[in-house]
Design an enzyme around this catalytic site. Structure first.
Site, PDB file in Angstrom:
ATOM      1  N   HIS A  66       8.472  57.964  85.931  1.00  0.00           N
ATOM      2  CA  HIS A  66       8.052  57.348  84.751  1.00  0.00           C
ATOM      3  C   HIS A  66       6.945  56.341  85.066  1.00  0.00           C
ATOM      4  CE1 HIS A  66      11.094  58.298  81.551  1.00  0.00           C
ATOM      5  NE2 HIS A  66      10.979  59.327  82.309  1.00  0.00           N
TER       6      HIS A  66
ATOM      7  N   CYS B 198       9.898  54.260  76.673  1.00  0.00           N
ATOM      8  CA  CYS B 198      11.232  54.005  77.496  1.00  0.00           C
ATOM      9  C   CYS B 198      12.132  53.282  76.744  1.00  0.00           C
ATOM     10  CB  CYS B 198      10.624  52.817  78.868  1.00  0.00           C
ATOM     11  SG  CYS B 198      12.075  52.509  79.679  1.00  0.00           S
TER      12      CYS B 198
ATOM     13  N   ASP C 152      11.536  66.064  76.491  1.00  0.00           N
ATOM     14  CA  ASP C 152      11.800  64.537  77.092  1.00  0.00           C
ATOM     15  C   ASP C 152      10.776  63.613  76.306  1.00  0.00           C
ATOM     16  OD1 ASP C 152      12.987  62.491  78.629  1.00  0.00           O
ATOM     17  OD2 ASP C 152      11.485  63.011  80.016  1.00  0.00           O
TER      18      ASP C 152
HETATM   19 MG    MG Z   1      11.588  61.189  81.598  1.00  0.00          MG
END
Ligand code: MG
Length: 300
Positions: free
Chosen positions: A209, A240, A15
């Site tokens: 986050h 992001c 990720d």
């Molecule tokens: Mg993430």
């Protein structure tokens, strides 16, 4: 295996890196994963078996898995989106896999090119095989607090998709604040709604986050609710995609520092995480996004 109070589930290699623009070689990724294991991390999500054209950064997934130095006692889950990815997971000798969907219909269509129902259908054969093979499985439920297209997401939508993922056979749900908008009250609201539907803390992980600086506060709220698994990314990698330049995943070093201050056992060494964070920062050629990465631990 070391006794722990809290599981730290490292998402950096998958990720974290998938949203990074700079090309990173497979040797550097393998070294990063080794440094994470050196630091004591025991769950390290290694890569994603998506289409190489969908996420070019992870196009080396087959080579990475073939060359991965699998250490005893460490789980290396891989994201498997569909039947094609399943073939590759079997070939790679995977034993732990993740699937991915969303609480927001619009996000699912934009991010996956499918409705939520279509995504569940796409990975149904993956979970069926995993069940037969005895693999550990996890389902990501993204946009559980807010959607970049729809705005606030109702907890009923989160509960509904969570129930469908569990019915499809996932062992664990990772509840994601994909765009980093939640605060502690939102965490209490969503976790209590899940609990109200009979989904216990033993099935839940939280994926925060730090886009707006609330990730550590959200972890603290979730700890108070009895949540005992958190996702994080060493070095705070991930950014992001919906807010260019903004922070992304909660940094593992920030999570480790908080848990240490709270006296909770997790089996991870902060200095080891900082060494891995420094390595990935050098590899990416930019400063660390994390607070503890900049300030260091305390006491020294
Ligand atoms: Mg993430």
């Amino acid at each position: 295996m070391t006794q722990v109070d809290v599981r730290i589930y490292e998402v950096g290699p998958r990720d974290g890196l998938q949203n990074e623009r700079a090309a990173i070689g497979v040797d550097a990724k393998l070294q990063f994963i080794d440094l994470l294991a050196d630091a004591g991390l025991r769950e390290i999500e290694a890569t994603s078996l998506v289409s190489p054209t969908a996420i070019p950064q992870l196009a080396d997934a087959d080579e990475l898995l073939a060359r991965l130095n699998r250490r005893p006692g460490v789980r290396y889950p891989v994201l498997v989106p569909n039947a094609r990815g399943l073939e590759r997971a079997v070939a790679a000798g995977a034993e732990a896999i993740c699937v991915f969907t969303a609480a927001s219909e619009t996000f699912s269509r934009h991010n996956l090119g499918m409705s939520i129902s279509e995504s569940l259908a796409a990975f149904a054969p993956v979970l069926a095989h995993a069940g037969e093979a005895g693999w550990w499985t996890r389902g990501y439920l993204s946009t559980a607090f807010g959607c970049p297209y729809e705005g606030p997401v109702a907890e009923a939508a989160v509960v509904s998709v969570a129930e469908r993922l569990l019915a499809a056979g996932v062992d664990e749900l990772s509840i994601g604040d994909t765009i980093g908008v939640a605060g502690p009250s939102d965490v209490r609201r969503v976790v209590r709604a899940l609990n109200g539907a009979g989904i216990g803390q033993d099935r839940l992980a939280m994926h925060f986050h730090d886009t707006r600086g609330t990730a550590v506060a959200n972890v603290s709220a979730a700890l108070d609710l009895g949540i005992r698994c958190f996702d994080s990314s060493t070095g705070g990698t991930g950014g992001c995609p919906y807010a260019p330049g903004a922070a992304g995943n909660l940094a593992t070093e920030d999570l480790v520092y908080l848990l240490d201050r709270e006296g909770l056992r997790h089996g991870v060494d902060l200095d080891g995480v900082l060494a891995a964070a420094a390595f990935i920062s050098d590899t990416l050629g930019r400063p660390l996004a994390s607070k503890v990465g900049q300030a260091g631990g305390w006491p020294a």
